[in-house]
Design an enzyme around this catalytic site. Structure first.
Site, PDB file in Angstrom:
ATOM      1  N   CYS A  98       0.824  -1.212   0.000  1.00  0.00           N
ATOM      2  CA  CYS A  98       0.000   0.000   0.000  1.00  0.00           C
ATOM      3  C   CYS A  98       0.856   1.260   0.000  1.00  0.00           C
ATOM      4  CB  CYS A  98      -0.924  -0.007   1.223  1.00  0.00           C
ATOM      5  SG  CYS A  98      -2.326   1.117   1.051  1.00  0.00           S
ATOM      6  N   ASP A 104      -6.539  -3.049  11.305  1.00  0.00           N
ATOM      7  CA  ASP A 104      -5.316  -2.256  11.382  1.00  0.00           C
ATOM      8  C   ASP A 104      -5.143  -1.753  12.807  1.00  0.00           C
ATOM      9  OD1 ASP A 104      -3.056  -0.855  10.636  1.00  0.00           O
ATOM     10  OD2 ASP A 104      -4.069   0.447   9.195  1.00  0.00           O
TER      11      ASP A 104
END
Length: 217
Positions: free
Chosen positions: A13, A136
């Site tokens: 990412c 996360d």
């Protein structure tokens, strides 16, 4: 003989240059993330994403990462033709995801910040709205919502709601991703800062090492 676990899918990412997109593709990453959040050091412009996404077309799934995006930004990003999925990374409720999914007809992911069991149970509300929930680490108030290199207690994943496609993010590096997969059986692992030499600066060697470590588990 014990049966080998299926390999975890890999998402790199916050890519922002042709060289690092090429490195992720060479390392056979399954998903490439492009960050549309302006305060992030990984932010890329619409023009840049159009070029980077074209480079990866048909080779990996291209995911746009947004923080409380308005309809104008989502529409402009989707119009680049460089994205295959949209990831929301703030306080977007399930109803907002459903609207976005209906409008664009693509997979919509939801990143959820985790620090406690209560945070984990919030994921149940996204069943049916999110195509994938990305667990996360929760960042400090006032900090960026992700990409801070923080981890969370992976044992909390035992309390995740069933029936949700999910992935693991939060401080994963080439050195830690193997253990993360062994402990959690995560079907997808996501990294941003864990493959950088400086904030927002991806390191091709670390990208290759991360993907190799994830696949060797």
């Amino acid at each position: 003989m014990a049966q080998a676990m299926p390999a975890s899918a890999i998402k790199i990412c916050g890519l922002s240059s042709p060289e690092t997109v090429d490195a992720a593709l060479a390392a056979r990453a399954d998903y490439l993330g492009f960050n549309f959040y302006a305060p992030s050091p990984r932010h890329v412009t619409l023009a840049a994403v159009a070029a980077l996404g074209a480079r990866a077309a048909g080779k990996a799934v291209r995911v746009g990462v947004f923080v409380d995006p308005d309809d104008e930004l989502l529409g402009a990003a989707w119009a680049t033709g460089a994205l295959d999925a949209l990831q929301l990374h703030s306080n977007e409720p399930p109803a907002r995801l459903a609207v976005i999914k209906a409008r664009f007809g693509c997979p919509v992911w939801k990143a959820l910040s985790v620090a406690s069991r209560e945070d984990m149970t919030r994921a149940a509300a996204y069943r049916g709205a999110a195509d994938l929930v990305l667990f996360d680490a929760k960042t400090p108030k006032g900090a960026l919502p992700g990409g801070m290199g923080l981890t969370f207690d992976w044992t909390l994943l035992a309390d995740r709601p069933q029936g949700l496609a999910w992935g693991l993010a939060g401080g994963l590096t080439p050195l830690s991703v193997g253990e993360a997969i062994r402990q959690t059986n995560a079907p997808l692992v996501d990294t941003a800062s864990g493959v950088e030499s400086a904030p927002g600066v991806k390191d091709p060697a670390l990208i290759a090492a991360f993907c190799a470590a994830a696949r060797s588990t």
